[in-house]
Design a protein around this motif. Structure first.
Motif, PDB file in Angstrom:
ATOM      1  N   ALA A  53       0.831  -1.209   0.000  1.00  0.00           N
ATOM      2  CA  ALA A  53       0.000   0.000   0.000  1.00  0.00           C
ATOM      3  C   ALA A  53       0.862   1.254   0.000  1.00  0.00           C
ATOM      4  O   ALA A  53       0.554   2.234  -0.693  1.00  0.00           O
TER       5      ALA A  53
ATOM      6  N   THR B 138       1.022   4.318  -2.837  1.00  0.00           N
ATOM      7  CA  THR B 138       0.828   5.754  -2.596  1.00  0.00           C
ATOM      8  C   THR B 138       1.924   6.586  -3.253  1.00  0.00           C
ATOM      9  O   THR B 138       1.719   7.784  -3.512  1.00  0.00           O
TER      10      THR B 138
ATOM     11  N   ARG C 139      -4.595   8.963  -0.022  1.00  0.00           N
ATOM     12  CA  ARG C 139      -4.499   7.723   0.741  1.00  0.00           C
ATOM     13  C   ARG C 139      -4.907   6.544  -0.143  1.00  0.00           C
ATOM     14  O   ARG C 139      -5.691   6.698  -1.083  1.00  0.00           O
ATOM     15  N   VAL C 140      -4.378   5.389   0.197  1.00  0.00           N
ATOM     16  CA  VAL C 140      -4.737   4.147  -0.475  1.00  0.00           C
ATOM     17  C   VAL C 140      -5.233   3.159   0.572  1.00  0.00           C
ATOM     18  O   VAL C 140      -4.565   2.935   1.592  1.00  0.00           O
ATOM     19  N   ASN C 141      -6.404   2.625   0.340  1.00  0.00           N
ATOM     20  CA  ASN C 141      -6.919   1.517   1.145  1.00  0.00           C
ATOM     21  C   ASN C 141      -6.778   0.243   0.332  1.00  0.00           C
ATOM     22  O   ASN C 141      -7.254   0.173  -0.803  1.00  0.00           O
ATOM     23  N   LEU C 142      -6.122  -0.743   0.900  1.00  0.00           N
ATOM     24  CA  LEU C 142      -5.929  -2.038   0.240  1.00  0.00           C
ATOM     25  C   LEU C 142      -6.565  -3.111   1.102  1.00  0.00           C
ATOM     26  O   LEU C 142      -6.242  -3.251   2.287  1.00  0.00           O
TER      27      LEU C 142
ATOM     28  N   ASP D 143      -4.516   0.779   5.416  1.00  0.00           N
ATOM     29  CA  ASP D 143      -4.750   2.179   5.035  1.00  0.00           C
ATOM     30  C   ASP D 143      -3.396   2.884   5.062  1.00  0.00           C
ATOM     31  O   ASP D 143      -2.731   2.925   6.103  1.00  0.00           O
TER      32      ASP D 143
ATOM     33  N   VAL E 182       1.006   4.470   7.819  1.00  0.00           N
ATOM     34  CA  VAL E 182       0.259   3.282   7.440  1.00  0.00           C
ATOM     35  C   VAL E 182      -0.284   2.621   8.702  1.00  0.00           C
ATOM     36  O   VAL E 182       0.281   2.747   9.785  1.00  0.00           O
TER      37      VAL E 182
ATOM     38  N   VAL F 151      -9.136  -2.071  -3.976  1.00  0.00           N
ATOM     39  CA  VAL F 151      -8.224  -0.935  -3.841  1.00  0.00           C
ATOM     40  C   VAL F 151      -9.028   0.360  -3.956  1.00  0.00           C
ATOM     41  O   VAL F 151      -9.787   0.545  -4.913  1.00  0.00           O
TER      42      VAL F 151
ATOM     43  N   ARG G 173      -8.481   4.515  -3.871  1.00  0.00           N
ATOM     44  CA  ARG G 173      -7.539   5.634  -3.899  1.00  0.00           C
ATOM     45  C   ARG G 173      -8.309   6.914  -3.607  1.00  0.00           C
ATOM     46  O   ARG G 173      -9.199   7.302  -4.359  1.00  0.00           O
TER      47      ARG G 173
ATOM     48  N   VAL H 246      -1.448  -7.833  -5.917  1.00  0.00           N
ATOM     49  CA  VAL H 246      -1.372  -6.384  -6.158  1.00  0.00           C
ATOM     50  C   VAL H 246      -0.807  -6.120  -7.556  1.00  0.00           C
ATOM     51  O   VAL H 246      -1.261  -5.210  -8.258  1.00  0.00           O
TER      52      VAL H 246
END
Length: 298
Positions: A50, A54, A63-66, A80, A87, A120, A122, A145
């Motif tokens: 993650a 970013t 932010r990136v939620n994976l 997150d 993170v 995912v 974003r 990923v």
């Protein structure tokens, strides 16, 4: 070594490379969530992935939620990560153990499962977040990923992730993301070269344990392809913005009746943050105060 992230380009800007060391933050997650070995491995890989994702965002507060949700005993995990290098994350069933795989290593794929989905999100900090969902291909995090990047963003990508532990703690963790950028994605020879270089790696954590720094690792992979490493390094850390005030705000959403029942039955309340494991205790007096605030608002 301090947890950090570096970025680079190669092949005249056709290749983008990002490397990250995430040892300390992975150990922090292990301790906070009391993770089993395989759960530590899975969450460490996902947090690294993650953070690497970013690195391509060009907004300050992105932010990136994976999320990986599979049919294995772990159930799945959630991470997150922010452009600022922070993170946090958790595993659905943090204490599970599974047999080692055929190679004698922790079986992250078996723990997560090979059937399920990768989600995912974003968030650019404005407007509606961009979301994408693809099916799991192995549960090994890196494969999944990389498949997401190719399926959703049409970007040929190689992702190497690793977590190494002894019986007491995380010894090393991190990863490398190398991508052929969209304008060069039709260059099959470049894509094949990238795949060959990455497949020659004997894992990522052995390189860290041998004493190699991130620039040295990138130099070994791409040094003959006009490698240019950006001078700015980003510090990475496990960090969660939860607080007692946020928790009290969430409790107020339960309403007067539920809060009064907590006071009468439990003499207080306890809440645990899923992302960081922090436990918050609220006494009767604080709950009574919340009830009073709600009654004034009604």
């Amino acid at each position: 070594m301090t947890d950090r992230l570096i970025r680079a380009t190669a092949a005249g800007g056709k290749i983008r490379a990002v490397g990250a060391i995430t040892t300390t933050l992975t150990e922090t997650a292990r301790v906070r969530h009391r993770l089993s070995a395989v759960s530590t491995d899975a969450l460490g890989r996902a947090m690294t992935a993650a953070l690497l994702l970013t690195s391509g965002m060009k907004v300050k507060f992105g932010r990136v939620n994976l999320r990986l949700k599979g049919n294995g005993p772990m159930g799945g995990l959630m991470v997150d990560a922010g452009v600022d290098g922070t993170v946090r994350g958790y595993v659905n069933h943090p204490h599970i153990e599974v047999p080692l795989n055929a190679a004698g290593k922790l079986d992250v794929g078996g723990a997560i499962g090979s059937e399920g989905f990768v989600y995912v999100f974003r968030d650019l900090g404005y407007g509606r977040p961009y979301s994408s969902t693809v099916e799991l291909v192995s549960g090994e995090v890196g494969d999944d990923v990389a498949n997401y990047l190719f399926s959703s963003e049409q970007t040929p990508s190689a992702l190497v992730l690793g977590v190494s532990m002894n019986s007491q703690s995380v010894q090393s963790a991190g990863g490398i993301l190398i991508q052929v950028l969209p304008k060069a994605a039709q260059d099959e020879s470049l894509v094949e070269l990238l795949e060959s270089r990455v497949s020659s790696l004997q894992g990522f954590t052995p390189l860290l344990q041998s004493g190699k720094e991130l620039p040295e690792i990138l130099e070994e992979l791409l040094g003959d392809l006009d490698l240019k490493i950006f001078p700015d390094e980003k510090e990475l850390k496990f960090d969660c913005p939860c607080s007692e005030q946020r928790m009290l705000g969430a409790l107020k959403l339960l309403g007067t009746d539920e809060l009064e029942d907590m006071i009468a039955t439990d003499k207080g309340a306890e809440a645990t943050c899923d992302f960081c494991g922090e436990v918050y205790h609220v006494g009767e007096d604080k709950l009574a105060q919340l009830v009073g605030e709600l009654q004034l608002q009604s």
